[in-house]
Design a protein around this motif. Structure first.
Motif, PDB file in Angstrom:
ATOM      1  N   VAL A  14       5.273  10.383  -0.420  1.00  0.00           N
ATOM      2  CA  VAL A  14       3.380   9.947  -0.993  1.00  0.00           C
ATOM      3  C   VAL A  14       2.928   8.722  -1.590  1.00  0.00           C
ATOM      4  O   VAL A  14       1.889   8.994  -1.131  1.00  0.00           O
ATOM      5  CB  VAL A  14       3.969  11.431  -1.809  1.00  0.00           C
ATOM      6  CG1 VAL A  14       2.235  11.366  -2.978  1.00  0.00           C
ATOM      7  CG2 VAL A  14       4.147  13.161  -0.874  1.00  0.00           C
ATOM      8  N   LEU A  15       3.684   8.375  -2.355  1.00  0.00           N
ATOM      9  CA  LEU A  15       2.887   6.884  -3.169  1.00  0.00           C
ATOM     10  C   LEU A  15       2.712   6.446  -1.674  1.00  0.00           C
ATOM     11  O   LEU A  15       1.486   5.028  -1.765  1.00  0.00           O
ATOM     12  CB  LEU A  15       3.626   6.349  -4.237  1.00  0.00           C
ATOM     13  CG  LEU A  15       3.785   5.204  -4.596  1.00  0.00           C
ATOM     14  CD1 LEU A  15       2.277   4.708  -5.401  1.00  0.00           C
ATOM     15  CD2 LEU A  15       5.057   4.068  -5.404  1.00  0.00           C
ATOM     16  N   CYS A  16       3.819   5.714  -0.635  1.00  0.00           N
ATOM     17  CA  CYS A  16       3.253   5.028   0.438  1.00  0.00           C
ATOM     18  C   CYS A  16       2.581   5.472   1.411  1.00  0.00           C
ATOM     19  O   CYS A  16       1.487   4.930   1.941  1.00  0.00           O
ATOM     20  CB  CYS A  16       4.709   4.506   0.966  1.00  0.00           C
ATOM     21  SG  CYS A  16       5.943   3.946   0.569  1.00  0.00           S
ATOM     22  N   LEU A  17       2.395   6.747   1.323  1.00  0.00           N
ATOM     23  CA  LEU A  17       0.738   7.062   2.721  1.00  0.00           C
ATOM     24  C   LEU A  17      -0.382   6.925   1.511  1.00  0.00           C
ATOM     25  O   LEU A  17      -1.358   6.723   2.061  1.00  0.00           O
ATOM     26  CB  LEU A  17       1.512   8.449   2.641  1.00  0.00           C
ATOM     27  CG  LEU A  17       2.515   8.450   3.765  1.00  0.00           C
ATOM     28  CD1 LEU A  17       2.660  10.288   3.425  1.00  0.00           C
ATOM     29  CD2 LEU A  17       1.569   7.781   4.476  1.00  0.00           C
ATOM     30  N   VAL A  18      -0.286   7.251  -0.253  1.00  0.00           N
ATOM     31  CA  VAL A  18      -1.582   7.041  -0.940  1.00  0.00           C
ATOM     32  C   VAL A  18      -1.949   5.404  -0.462  1.00  0.00           C
ATOM     33  O   VAL A  18      -3.511   5.104  -0.194  1.00  0.00           O
ATOM     34  CB  VAL A  18      -1.373   7.785  -2.262  1.00  0.00           C
ATOM     35  CG1 VAL A  18      -2.975   7.164  -3.046  1.00  0.00           C
ATOM     36  CG2 VAL A  18      -1.315   8.840  -2.392  1.00  0.00           C
ATOM     37  N   GLY A  25      -8.419   2.680   4.003  1.00  0.00           N
ATOM     38  CA  GLY A  25     -10.281   2.622   4.167  1.00  0.00           C
ATOM     39  C   GLY A  25     -11.081   1.709   3.699  1.00  0.00           C
ATOM     40  O   GLY A  25     -11.978   1.354   4.117  1.00  0.00           O
ATOM     41  N   VAL A  26      -9.890   0.631   3.205  1.00  0.00           N
ATOM     42  CA  VAL A  26     -11.162  -0.169   2.754  1.00  0.00           C
ATOM     43  C   VAL A  26     -11.063  -1.124   3.706  1.00  0.00           C
ATOM     44  O   VAL A  26     -12.186  -2.124   4.076  1.00  0.00           O
ATOM     45  CB  VAL A  26     -10.361  -0.988   1.421  1.00  0.00           C
ATOM     46  CG1 VAL A  26     -10.802  -2.458   1.039  1.00  0.00           C
ATOM     47  CG2 VAL A  26     -10.403  -0.052  -0.165  1.00  0.00           C
ATOM     48  N   MET A  27     -10.365  -1.414   4.932  1.00  0.00           N
ATOM     49  CA  MET A  27     -10.241  -2.201   5.900  1.00  0.00           C
ATOM     50  C   MET A  27     -11.801  -1.542   6.482  1.00  0.00           C
ATOM     51  O   MET A  27     -12.150  -2.543   6.838  1.00  0.00           O
ATOM     52  CB  MET A  27      -9.126  -2.464   6.839  1.00  0.00           C
ATOM     53  CG  MET A  27      -8.865  -3.606   7.972  1.00  0.00           C
ATOM     54  SD  MET A  27      -7.156  -2.966   8.147  1.00  0.00           S
ATOM     55  CE  MET A  27      -7.562  -0.963   9.613  1.00  0.00           C
ATOM     56  N   LEU A  28     -11.517  -0.925   7.144  1.00  0.00           N
ATOM     57  CA  LEU A  28     -12.896  -0.004   7.853  1.00  0.00           C
ATOM     58  C   LEU A  28     -13.990  -0.016   6.866  1.00  0.00           C
ATOM     59  O   LEU A  28     -14.398  -0.180   8.287  1.00  0.00           O
ATOM     60  CB  LEU A  28     -12.352   1.508   7.961  1.00  0.00           C
ATOM     61  CG  LEU A  28     -10.967   2.012   8.677  1.00  0.00           C
ATOM     62  CD1 LEU A  28     -10.503   3.530   8.645  1.00  0.00           C
ATOM     63  CD2 LEU A  28     -11.512   1.524  10.363  1.00  0.00           C
ATOM     64  N   VAL A  29     -14.156   0.527   6.039  1.00  0.00           N
ATOM     65  CA  VAL A  29     -15.312   0.494   5.540  1.00  0.00           C
ATOM     66  C   VAL A  29     -15.950  -0.965   5.477  1.00  0.00           C
ATOM     67  O   VAL A  29     -16.981  -1.898   6.092  1.00  0.00           O
ATOM     68  CB  VAL A  29     -15.588   0.666   3.800  1.00  0.00           C
ATOM     69  CG1 VAL A  29     -16.625   0.120   3.475  1.00  0.00           C
ATOM     70  CG2 VAL A  29     -15.165   2.345   3.903  1.00  0.00           C
ATOM     71  N   SER A  30     -14.649  -2.258   4.775  1.00  0.00           N
ATOM     72  CA  SER A  30     -15.203  -3.471   5.271  1.00  0.00           C
ATOM     73  C   SER A  30     -15.037  -3.699   6.938  1.00  0.00           C
ATOM     74  O   SER A  30     -16.739  -4.710   6.966  1.00  0.00           O
ATOM     75  CB  SER A  30     -13.959  -4.457   4.781  1.00  0.00           C
ATOM     76  OG  SER A  30     -13.508  -4.083   3.518  1.00  0.00           O
TER      77      SER A  30
END
Length: 76
Positions: A14-18, A25-30
């Motif tokens: 779960v930690l790896c998935l988060v 998400g940061v990559m897509l927004v950037s």
């Protein structure tokens, strides 16, 4: 003992998935913001050797991490 290890595995997964979701998400927004800004991308440096080394270094790291796991799983 085995139940504790199973819970630890799930917690790590779960930690790896988060972490994956946040980074992706940061990559897509950037990328989206860069695309909306338009214009030409800057050339950071003219050296092809630096570009190749930035591509080869992660490949070597991943192979070094996968090799022991593959040996353990497939017993070769």
């Amino acid at each position: 003992m085995i139940v504790w290890l199973a819970e630890l595995r799930w917690a790590l997964m779960v930690l790896c998935l988060v972490i994956f979701a946040v980074v992706f998400g940061v990559m897509l927004v950037s990328a989206w913001r860069q695309h909306r800004r338009g214009g030409e991308a800057d050339n950071f440096h003219p050296s092809v050797a630096v570009e190749v080394s930035w591509a080869v270094a992660p490949l070597v790291i991943v192979v070094m991490l996968v090799w022991p796991a593959a040996r353990a799983v497939f017993n070769f």
